[in-house]
Design a protein around this motif. Sequence first.
Motif, PDB file in Angstrom:
ATOM      1  N   ILE A 127       0.851  -1.196   0.000  1.00 50.58           N
ATOM      2  CA  ILE A 127       0.000   0.000   0.000  1.00 50.58           C
ATOM      3  C   ILE A 127       0.881   1.238   0.000  1.00 50.58           C
ATOM      4  O   ILE A 127       1.934   1.261   0.643  1.00 50.58           O
ATOM      5  N   THR A 169       3.751  -0.597  -6.369  1.00 53.62           N
ATOM      6  CA  THR A 169       2.982  -1.500  -5.488  1.00 53.62           C
ATOM      7  C   THR A 169       2.917  -2.905  -6.095  1.00 53.62           C
ATOM      8  O   THR A 169       2.948  -3.891  -5.362  1.00 53.62           O
ATOM      9  N   ALA A 224      -3.084   0.309  -3.750  1.00 55.74           N
ATOM     10  CA  ALA A 224      -2.622  -0.943  -3.142  1.00 55.74           C
ATOM     11  C   ALA A 224      -2.818  -2.086  -4.120  1.00 55.74           C
ATOM     12  O   ALA A 224      -3.751  -2.085  -4.926  1.00 55.74           O
TER      13      ALA A 224
END
Length: 232
Positions: A127, A169, A224
């Motif tokens: 995240i 991410t 995320a």
Amino acid sequence: MTTLRLVPASPLAAPAPGVQAWRCSLAGDAAQVPSLVALLAPEERARAERYGRPDLRLRYIVGRATLRTILGTCLDLAPEEVAIVRGRRGRPELAPRHATDLDFNVSHTRATAIFAVTYGRRIGVDIEHSERRLNVDGVARKFMTPREQATLRALGDDARRRRLLLLWTCKEAMSKATGDALAAPFRELDVATDEPFALVAGPAPYVPAHWRLHGIDVGDGFLATAALWTGP
Ligand SMILES: CC(C)(COP(=O)(O)OP(=O)(O)OC[C@H]1O[C@@H](n2cnc3c(N)ncnc32)[C@H](O)[C@@H]1OP(=O)(O)O)[C@@H](O)C(=O)NCCC(=O)NCCS
């Protein structure tokens, strides 16, 4: 069966079939600390003690208590009965004595954490704050493939920064599924970030056929990704 009553975790929409995810504020309430510390293993209490800053200590305690509560709920155990060991490069995993194919991973950014659980494959999550400022060109040169760099160059400033964070991410989530973490070959992991996200090339064990990437909807202000690994 334990409940999530004690800890501030809320379920997120499943990022993929068979994956459960939660979001949690690590800001915590100091008054709850004794009841949360009671859920931790002795080595976790010792680690909590080593944090010099009270806010960081509180975040760690809330995060670990939440993780244990989630895993305890999945395993039908009390949080303090969950045995967490360190795997490859310190990757937290369930101890073999639980005899389960459950895998989990955790990521936090400042005072927000996400937790994800799946079965029969490995998972990694990452995240980031979507407004995070970073040296876009420097990070791109260091961690992105030539194809990704070309895609980034075609974007305007803010879109480039956001796309870079998203790619980050994806790569970091993969590196956390294997446990490679910082040792992962980030610059060789070629990721397409047009929906659906996908690994399109990489050296073993980052072989596209064994990987799935899924965005996690954590809410405004966050990016995320969950990486699912069916190898080796
Ligand atoms: C260990 C690492 C995963 C930590 O990443 P991070 O961004 O600081 O932190 P995150 O919040 O996402 O993850 C930390 C959590 O991952 C877990 N973790 C620790 N080591 C791990 C490993 N080897 N593999 C998987 N998960 C790991 C732990 O649960 C840890 O939380 P805890 O310390 O509270 O127990 C490491 O990969 C790292 O520092 N990455 C950033 C490096 C970078 O620049 N990446 C560029 C990608 S383009």
